[in-house]
Enzyme design. Structure first.
Site, PDB file in Angstrom:
ATOM      1  N   ASP A   1       0.795  -0.960  -0.269  1.00 53.19           N
ATOM      2  CA  ASP A   1      -0.367   0.236  -0.344  1.00 53.19           C
ATOM      3  C   ASP A   1       0.959   1.005  -0.208  1.00 53.19           C
ATOM      4  O   ASP A   1       0.651   2.480   0.863  1.00 53.19           O
ATOM      5  CB  ASP A   1      -1.401   0.061   0.997  1.00 53.19           C
ATOM      6  N   LEU A   2       1.463   1.403  -0.695  1.00 58.88           N
ATOM      7  CA  LEU A   2       2.526   2.648  -1.108  1.00 58.88           C
ATOM      8  C   LEU A   2       2.161   3.308  -1.586  1.00 58.88           C
ATOM      9  O   LEU A   2       1.736   3.167  -3.181  1.00 58.88           O
ATOM     10  CB  LEU A   2       4.008   1.693  -1.757  1.00 58.88           C
TER      11      LEU A   2
END
Length: 94
Positions: A40-41
């Site tokens: 979930d960058l």
């Protein structure tokens, strides 16, 4: 401060952008070498230390590589606005 806020607030030059991107990439490489996948960058998950170095945070979707069964590893998690188009397309066609 979050990278997302810095992007909106400040006018970064090309050298600053390259330096920030390089440090984030090195952080991701380090995580992968240790066997972790962030999943979930996004800009709001990048904070800056007092010395103005980017720090990857929010490991809520993080997984240990090789620990999940193969099908679960490919579940789409994270923030749709920052997902790879092919990941979204694969989820739609499934």
């Amino acid at each position: 401060m979050e990278l997302k806020k810095i992007i909106k607030k400040e006018k970064l030059n090309e050298i600053q952008i390259k330096n920030i991107a390089r440090q984030i990439i090195l952080g991701v490489i380090h995580m992968h070498q240790k066997g972790y996948l962030h999943r979930d960058l996004k800009p709001s998950n990048i904070l800056f230390s007092e010395s103005q170095k980017p720090v990857i945070c929010d490991f809520g979707y993080c997984e240990v590589a090789g620990y999940l069964p193969k099908p679960k590893m490919y579940y789409n998690v994270g923030s749709p606005a920052y997902m790879a188009p092919e990941a979204i397309a694969k989820n739609i066609s499934s």
